[in-house]
Design a protein around this motif. Structure first.
Motif, PDB file in Angstrom:
ATOM      1  N   PHE A   1       0.876  -1.299  -0.066  1.00 16.69           N
ATOM      2  CA  PHE A   1       0.019   0.185  -0.108  1.00 16.69           C
ATOM      3  C   PHE A   1       0.835   1.361  -0.350  1.00 16.69           C
ATOM      4  O   PHE A   1       2.044   1.096   0.103  1.00 16.69           O
ATOM      5  CB  PHE A   1      -0.949   0.020   1.239  1.00 16.69           C
ATOM      6  N   SER A   2       0.329   2.398  -0.169  1.00 18.22           N
ATOM      7  CA  SER A   2       1.191   3.756  -0.298  1.00 18.22           C
ATOM      8  C   SER A   2       1.613   4.121   1.376  1.00 18.22           C
ATOM      9  O   SER A   2       0.655   4.363   2.146  1.00 18.22           O
ATOM     10  CB  SER A   2       0.324   4.624  -0.760  1.00 18.22           C
TER      11      SER A   2
ATOM     12  N   ILE B   1     -11.545 -13.051   2.896  1.00 13.46           N
ATOM     13  CA  ILE B   1     -12.513 -12.594   1.886  1.00 13.46           C
ATOM     14  C   ILE B   1     -11.723 -11.424   1.149  1.00 13.46           C
ATOM     15  O   ILE B   1     -11.602 -10.484   1.905  1.00 13.46           O
ATOM     16  CB  ILE B   1     -13.772 -12.205   2.394  1.00 13.46           C
ATOM     17  N   ILE B   2     -11.700 -11.539  -0.158  1.00 16.10           N
ATOM     18  CA  ILE B   2     -11.259 -10.106  -0.777  1.00 16.10           C
ATOM     19  C   ILE B   2     -12.306  -9.586  -1.670  1.00 16.10           C
ATOM     20  O   ILE B   2     -12.799 -10.338  -2.813  1.00 16.10           O
ATOM     21  CB  ILE B   2      -9.805 -10.453  -1.664  1.00 16.10           C
ATOM     22  N   PRO B   3     -12.973  -8.309  -1.135  1.00 12.27           N
ATOM     23  CA  PRO B   3     -13.791  -8.048  -2.225  1.00 12.27           C
ATOM     24  C   PRO B   3     -13.257  -7.493  -3.600  1.00 12.27           C
ATOM     25  O   PRO B   3     -12.157  -6.962  -3.663  1.00 12.27           O
ATOM     26  CB  PRO B   3     -14.402  -6.665  -1.553  1.00 12.27           C
ATOM     27  N   VAL B   4     -13.731  -7.704  -4.582  1.00 14.24           N
ATOM     28  CA  VAL B   4     -12.908  -7.426  -5.930  1.00 14.24           C
ATOM     29  C   VAL B   4     -13.910  -6.834  -6.813  1.00 14.24           C
ATOM     30  O   VAL B   4     -14.524  -7.387  -7.976  1.00 14.24           O
ATOM     31  CB  VAL B   4     -12.341  -8.475  -6.504  1.00 14.24           C
TER      32      VAL B   4
ATOM     33  N   GLY C   1     -14.320   0.785   3.973  1.00 19.05           N
ATOM     34  CA  GLY C   1     -13.537  -0.094   3.697  1.00 19.05           C
ATOM     35  C   GLY C   1     -14.125  -1.289   2.877  1.00 19.05           C
ATOM     36  O   GLY C   1     -15.071  -0.897   2.098  1.00 19.05           O
ATOM     37  N   ASP C   2     -13.844  -2.425   3.288  1.00 16.89           N
ATOM     38  CA  ASP C   2     -14.476  -3.609   2.682  1.00 16.89           C
ATOM     39  C   ASP C   2     -15.884  -3.614   2.835  1.00 16.89           C
ATOM     40  O   ASP C   2     -16.594  -4.462   1.990  1.00 16.89           O
ATOM     41  CB  ASP C   2     -13.930  -4.874   3.360  1.00 16.89           C
ATOM     42  N   SER C   3     -16.415  -3.188   3.854  1.00 16.75           N
ATOM     43  CA  SER C   3     -17.804  -3.091   4.056  1.00 16.75           C
ATOM     44  C   SER C   3     -18.631  -2.679   2.969  1.00 16.75           C
ATOM     45  O   SER C   3     -19.986  -2.517   2.756  1.00 16.75           O
ATOM     46  CB  SER C   3     -18.237  -2.865   5.531  1.00 16.75           C
ATOM     47  N   ALA C   4     -17.820  -1.755   2.284  1.00 13.13           N
ATOM     48  CA  ALA C   4     -18.612  -0.689   1.445  1.00 13.13           C
ATOM     49  C   ALA C   4     -18.003  -1.286  -0.078  1.00 13.13           C
ATOM     50  O   ALA C   4     -17.985  -0.447  -0.836  1.00 13.13           O
ATOM     51  CB  ALA C   4     -18.338   0.677   1.410  1.00 13.13           C
ATOM     52  N   PHE C   5     -16.953  -2.205   0.008  1.00 13.92           N
ATOM     53  CA  PHE C   5     -16.334  -2.671  -1.177  1.00 13.92           C
ATOM     54  C   PHE C   5     -15.591  -1.690  -1.866  1.00 13.92           C
ATOM     55  O   PHE C   5     -15.468  -1.706  -2.953  1.00 13.92           O
ATOM     56  CB  PHE C   5     -17.366  -3.318  -2.091  1.00 13.92           C
TER      57      PHE C   5
ATOM     58  N   GLY D   1      -7.760  -6.404  -5.699  1.00 15.03           N
ATOM     59  CA  GLY D   1      -8.115  -6.250  -4.497  1.00 15.03           C
ATOM     60  C   GLY D   1      -7.411  -5.528  -3.479  1.00 15.03           C
ATOM     61  O   GLY D   1      -7.502  -6.001  -2.445  1.00 15.03           O
ATOM     62  N   MET D   2      -6.781  -4.559  -3.979  1.00 14.80           N
ATOM     63  CA  MET D   2      -6.095  -3.744  -2.993  1.00 14.80           C
ATOM     64  C   MET D   2      -7.166  -2.769  -2.524  1.00 14.80           C
ATOM     65  O   MET D   2      -7.581  -1.909  -3.072  1.00 14.80           O
ATOM     66  CB  MET D   2      -4.603  -2.898  -3.642  1.00 14.80           C
ATOM     67  N   GLY D   3      -7.096  -2.607  -0.954  1.00 13.73           N
ATOM     68  CA  GLY D   3      -8.130  -2.133  -0.278  1.00 13.73           C
ATOM     69  C   GLY D   3      -7.728  -0.937   0.843  1.00 13.73           C
ATOM     70  O   GLY D   3      -8.391  -0.292   1.169  1.00 13.73           O
ATOM     71  N   ILE D   4      -6.488  -0.949   1.245  1.00 14.45           N
ATOM     72  CA  ILE D   4      -5.833  -0.464   2.329  1.00 14.45           C
ATOM     73  C   ILE D   4      -5.817   0.943   2.243  1.00 14.45           C
ATOM     74  O   ILE D   4      -6.520   1.786   2.923  1.00 14.45           O
ATOM     75  CB  ILE D   4      -4.346  -1.081   2.720  1.00 14.45           C
TER      76      ILE D   4
END
Ligand SMILES: Cc1cc2nc3c(=O)[nH]c(=O)nc-3n(C[C@H](O)[C@H](O)[C@H](O)COP(=O)(O)OP(=O)(O)OC[C@H]3O[C@@H](n4cnc5c(N)ncnc54)[C@H](O)[C@@H]3O)c2cc1C
Length: 438
Positions: free
Chosen positions: A46-47, A259-262, A278-282, A289-292
């Motif tokens: 991540f950044s 689980i990875i949201p994509v 975050g993942d709860s909003a996809f 699948g990067m979400g951090i």
């Protein structure tokens, strides 16, 4: 407005918690796990800039041993005959242990005054008069003026919201990857170059796997569009062992299912008293699948909106929802179109794209953003050898671009009928993915 509950100590929730507690709100983070057990037991990219900004320091002030550069990557076609090398370069991907990262975000939230309650399972929202007024938890009901949902892709808070809130609940086929990841010992010392190998449609199944020997031991990820069983993971590991005989059997880290949201983010992710991050909003980049970063940035955006207007009404939270889509959601909606098209195609099509230069290094490095007109024309000429497959791919790009346009122009005000009509238009641009278990 005073009391804020954060469901789950996710990245976005913790970033928001720190800012909101710092601004004087009474913030409590409810986390189901025990203290000291948070975060995945592996490294991800991540950044560092996003982390430094959240902690209020400069990148140079982050601990120098926090990260390591990810080496070059080799992307393999389903047949494994074609290999595309992606050079991340010295300023490219940097990976950090996830436990270290989450602990830094936790410490920051606590430093700003947020309270963390471990071992509390959030079971659903409390709803009164069409407003989320708190949370149902394993330790009783808790009231709040605002609930921030940071409990992941299958968050019980989102899943149990009333239907008339208009928030999408259950992901569709292909919207999430079911993964298993573990770091295993090496049976003998061996360091291939590049060490990081990504297998698309690995063993001809929808999804991907990776085998990374550049980290400690062998970092092995199995990701599929269907739920994994221990038997499936063992089978895939055995297949990996055939062409990676140095893949040992002792588990060093991880060994967990996740689980990875994509998919594109939820068009609507707020209600009176409720906001998802975050993942709860996809909030991930669908192709990788990067979400951090997206989660942390969204948490900051949400906190700024709440603080500025001191309100947890949907009409205020919608400002956050809109801003997120304009800044990030639109790009990911475009990316989603491409990802769905790739998953809708048979594995033979992916082999064809590799063999004919339709998938190139820049596509893989930029997670599908390499779509300038000259590049597309060049690919069009090559793709005409197999028009059906090529036009499915192009269709995904076109539909994704149309969805992105809609994400860039959400309704100005919070109006459920308008938001519903806008969401339906977005949905009409989706490429349908059918899950094939074999
Ligand atoms: C194998 C794998 C590899 C990945 N690689 C990358 C990568 O390289 N780069 C990248 O940017 N992203 C990557 N991601 C995605 C990234 O992990 C997520 O997008 C990111 O963690 C954002 O998630 P979050 O903060 O919303 O929630 P999460 O990190 O999922 O945290 C949710 C928290 O909520 C808690 N919780 C869940 N349910 C409840 C409940 N009912 N009650 C109370 N607490 C609850 C959980 O215990 C957890 O602590 C990867 C994901 C996986 C699985």
């Amino acid at each position: 407005m005073k009391k804020i509950l954060v469901a789950g100590a996710g990245h976005g929730g913790l970033a928001a918690a720190a800012k909101l507690a710092g601004a004087g709100y009474e913030v409590t983070v409810l986390e189901t796990r025990r203290e000291g057990t948070l975060g995945h037991d592996w490294e991800d990219g991540f950044s560092l800039g996003t982390l430094a900004k959240t902690l209020g320091i400069k990148v140079e002030d982050l601990p120098s041993d926090l990260w390591r550069p990810r080496g070059d990557g080799a992307f393999l076609s389903p047949s494994k005959k074609e290999k595309i090398i992606v050079h991340y370069g010295p300023t490219g991907q940097r990976v950090v242990w996830r436990k270290t990262l989450i602990n830094m975000l936790l410490e920051n939230a606590v430093k700003h005054g947020a309270q963390i309650r471990y071992g509390v399972e959030v079971q659903g929202p409390l709803v009164e008069n069409k407003r989320v007024t708190g949370l149902i938890t394993s330790q009783g009901n808790l009231a709040a003026d605002l609930v921030i949902d940071a409990a992941g892709a299958f968050s019980p808070v989102r899943l149990m919201l009333p239907d008339d809130f208009g928030i999408e609940k259950v992901p569709k086929d292909g919207d999430v990857f079911y993964s298993h990841r573990g770091y295993y010992s090496k049976a003998y010392e061996h360091q291939p170059e590049p060490g990081f190998e990504v297998y698309l449609y690995h063993e001809r199944e929808q999804g991907l796997s990776w085998f990374d020997t550049s980290s400690e031991g062998c970092d092995v990820l199995i990701g599929r569009v269907f739920p994994l069983t221990p038997e499936k993971v063992a089978e895939q590991h055995e297949l990996f062992r055939k062409d990676h005989p140095w893949f040992g059997t002792e588990l060093l880290h991880g060994g967990q299912y996740a689980i990875i949201p994509v998919r594109r983010p939820l068009p609507l992710m707020v209600a009176d008293g409720y906001a998802a991050v975050g993942d709860s909003a996809f909030m991930t980049t669908p192709m990788n699948g990067m979400g951090i970063d997206l989660s942390i940035n969204a948490g900051g955006l949400l906190a700024d909106t709440v603080i500025k207007y001191d309100s947890a009404d949907a009409k205020n939270l919608w400002r956050y929802n809109r801003a997120y889509h304009i800044l990030y959601g639109a790009n990911n909606a475009r990316n989603h179109g491409l990802k769905c098209a790739l998953l809708a195609l048979p594995y033979q099509a992916i082999d064809f794209f590799f063999e004919n230069g339709i998938i190139q290094s820049a596509d893989l490095q930029g997670a599908g953003d390499n779509t300038s007109l000259p590049v597309l024309i060049q690919k069009l000429i090559r793709g005409m050898k197999h028009p059906k497959w090529f036009f499915t791919l192009l269709g995904g790009l076109i539909k994704g671009t149309a969805a992105a346009k809609l994400y860039r122009k959400p309704p100005e005000e919070f109006s459920l009928p308008e938001i519903k009509a806008w969401s339906e238009k977005i949905e009409s641009k989706d490429v349908k993915v059918e899950v094939r278990t074999q």
